[in-house]
Design an enzyme around this catalytic site. Structure first.
Site, short mmCIF file in Angstrom:
data_model
loop_
_atom_site.label_atom_id
_atom_site.label_comp_id
_atom_site.label_asym_id
_atom_site.label_seq_id
_atom_site.Cartn_x
_atom_site.Cartn_y
_atom_site.Cartn_z
CG LEU A 17 15.79 13.33 48.15
CD1 LEU A 17 16.48 12.90 46.86
CD2 LEU A 17 14.37 13.81 47.89
CB SER A 147 21.59 13.63 40.30
OG SER A 147 21.24 14.91 39.78
CE1 TYR A 160 25.09 15.99 43.73
CE2 TYR A 160 24.08 16.51 41.63
CZ TYR A 160 23.97 16.03 42.92
OH TYR A 160 22.77 15.59 43.40
CE LYS A 164 24.29 12.40 43.45
NZ LYS A 164 23.89 11.51 44.56
CG PHE A 193 12.93 15.79 44.74
CD1 PHE A 193 13.32 15.51 43.44
CD2 PHE A 193 11.84 15.11 45.27
CE1 PHE A 193 12.64 14.58 42.66
CE2 PHE A 193 11.14 14.17 44.50
CZ PHE A 193 11.54 13.91 43.20
N1 LIG Z 1 17.40 17.47 46.45
C1 LIG Z 1 17.53 17.31 45.16
O1 LIG Z 1 16.97 18.06 44.36
C2 LIG Z 1 18.36 16.17 44.61
C3 LIG Z 1 18.36 15.98 43.22
C4 LIG Z 1 19.10 14.92 42.69
C5 LIG Z 1 19.83 14.10 43.52
N2 LIG Z 1 19.82 14.32 44.85
C6 LIG Z 1 20.62 13.41 45.69
O2 LIG Z 1 19.80 12.85 46.68
C7 LIG Z 1 20.57 12.55 47.83
C8 LIG Z 1 19.90 13.19 49.03
O3 LIG Z 1 19.88 14.60 48.85
P1 LIG Z 1 18.99 15.56 49.76
O4 LIG Z 1 18.49 16.62 48.87
O5 LIG Z 1 18.07 14.76 50.59
O6 LIG Z 1 20.17 16.23 50.65
P2 LIG Z 1 20.22 16.59 52.20
O7 LIG Z 1 21.40 17.48 52.34
O8 LIG Z 1 18.89 17.06 52.68
O9 LIG Z 1 20.52 15.19 52.89
C9 LIG Z 1 21.73 14.53 52.72
C10 LIG Z 1 22.07 13.79 54.00
O10 LIG Z 1 23.28 13.06 53.78
C11 LIG Z 1 24.05 13.14 54.96
N3 LIG Z 1 25.46 12.90 54.65
C12 LIG Z 1 26.27 13.65 53.86
N4 LIG Z 1 27.50 13.11 53.83
C13 LIG Z 1 27.46 11.99 54.60
C14 LIG Z 1 28.43 11.01 54.96
N5 LIG Z 1 29.69 11.07 54.53
N6 LIG Z 1 28.03 9.99 55.75
C15 LIG Z 1 26.75 9.92 56.20
N7 LIG Z 1 25.81 10.82 55.91
C16 LIG Z 1 26.16 11.85 55.12
C17 LIG Z 1 23.81 14.56 55.48
O11 LIG Z 1 24.15 14.68 56.86
C18 LIG Z 1 22.33 14.73 55.22
O12 LIG Z 1 21.54 14.33 56.31
C19 LIG Z 1 21.98 13.09 47.55
O13 LIG Z 1 22.79 12.04 47.07
C20 LIG Z 1 21.74 14.10 46.43
O14 LIG Z 1 22.90 14.26 45.63
C21 LIG Z 1 19.10 15.33 45.42
#
Ligand SMILES: NC(=O)c1ccc[n+]([C@@H]2O[C@H](COP(=O)([O-])OP(=O)(O)OC[C@H]3O[C@@H](n4cnc5c(N)ncnc54)[C@H](O)[C@@H]3O)[C@@H](O)[C@H]2O)c1
Length: 252
Positions: A17, A147, A160, A164, A193
């Site tokens: 995202l 989330s 989790y 959130k 997503f």
């Molecule tokens: N993908 C989904 O369906 C979904 C749904 C609801 C919420 N989210 C939330 O959206 C956000 C992004 O998720 P995503 O799906 O893009 O995940 P992703 O794993 O593709 O990306 C997450 C990024 O965060 C970075 N990261 C993790 N810990 C870190 C830290 N301590 N310092 C700096 N960077 C750090 C990782 O290196 C990675 O690049 C998250 O907070 C996730 O909980 C995602």
């Protein structure tokens, strides 16, 4: 705020995202600085977008402070911050093998997803507070990622969903705290997503997730998250609220 005047710091910008948001913002003329702990993909994405990458751990005060200093130097100012860094775990409270949910793993998720988000948001506010105000007094906007698990947390999501729920909870009080500084605070609560966070799931699990979405029956495209983040930046009257983006998915 217009995208061409936007100087955005995006955490988690190396993946999913955060990366998609950086692409949507840069395509629309914004300057972007990507903060991530991924030192392989982060610099590649930043270079492609004409932006800057700063290796950052969002849970670490000095690391985030350093990232904002670099962001201000390279972009001239910071007037948007999007918190996308995060981690996910699945762990039930009482396990089939007789074990109990680890306290360490619970604390780790809270540290990255909640304390990390707050750490970036508070330092973003500090970086924005001296910006020249727009005619309505606004100096910048902070967007946090919650989330739908904050509202409909499933089995195995105690940690989790707690993290959130905390992100949703801090949005309104932070918007109130930062009103005097002219800084808006919003949160986005995504459904499911298709990002690397989910890519490890088997195809049948992904198909099941997609089937449960009300309409359209598919997983979210990360660019759709980026489009919502862009709209929040552009629409100056949005403040203190969490917006779900989930195809009307309500998890049981
Ligand atoms: N993908 C989904 O369906 C979904 C749904 C609801 C919420 N989210 C939330 O959206 C956000 C992004 O998720 P995503 O799906 O893009 O995940 P992703 O794993 O593709 O990306 C997450 C990024 O965060 C970075 N990261 C993790 N810990 C870190 C830290 N301590 N310092 C700096 N960077 C750090 C990782 O290196 C990675 O690049 C998250 O907070 C996730 O909980 C995602």
């Amino acid at each position: 705020m217009e995208m061409k005047d936007t100087c955005a710091v995006i955490t988690g910008g190396a993946s999913g995202l955060g990366e998609a948001t950086a692409r949507v913002f840069a395509d629309a003329g914004a300057k972007v600085t990507l903060l991530d702990r991924d030192t392989t993909r982060g610099p590649e994405v930043a270079a492609e977008l004409g932006g800057t990458f700063v290796e950052t751990d969002v849970t670490d005060e000095a690391s985030v402070q350093n990232a904002f200093t670099t962001a201000r130097e390279t972009m001239g100012c910071v007037n948007a911050a999007v918190n996308c860094a995060g981690i996910v775990i699945a762990e039930t409270v009482l396990k089939k093998d007789g074990g109990i949910h680890s306290l360490d793993s619970y604390r780790k998720v809270i540290d990255v997803n909640l304390a990390g988000t707050f750490n970036v948001a508070r330092l973003a506010a500090d970086a924005m507070k001296d910006n020249a105000p727009a005619p309505d007094g606004n100096r910048g906007v902070i967007i946090n990622t919650a989330s739908i698990a904050a509202f409909d947390g499933q089995r195995g999501q105690a940690a989790y969903a707690s993290s959130k729920g905390g992100v949703v909870g801090l949005t309104l009080p932070m918007a109130r705290d930062l009103a005097r500084a002219g800084i808006r605070v919003m949160a986005i609560a995504p459904g499911v997503f298709m990002t690397p966070m989910l890519a490890e799931l088997p195809q049948d699990a992904l198909d099941t997730l997609a089937k449960d979405v009300t309409n359209p029956k598919r997983l979210g495209d990360p660019r759709e998250y980026g489009q919502l983040a862009k709209f929040i930046v552009e629409c100056g009257y949005l403040n203190g609220e969490t917006i779900r983006i989930d195809g009307a998915l309500r998890m049981m």
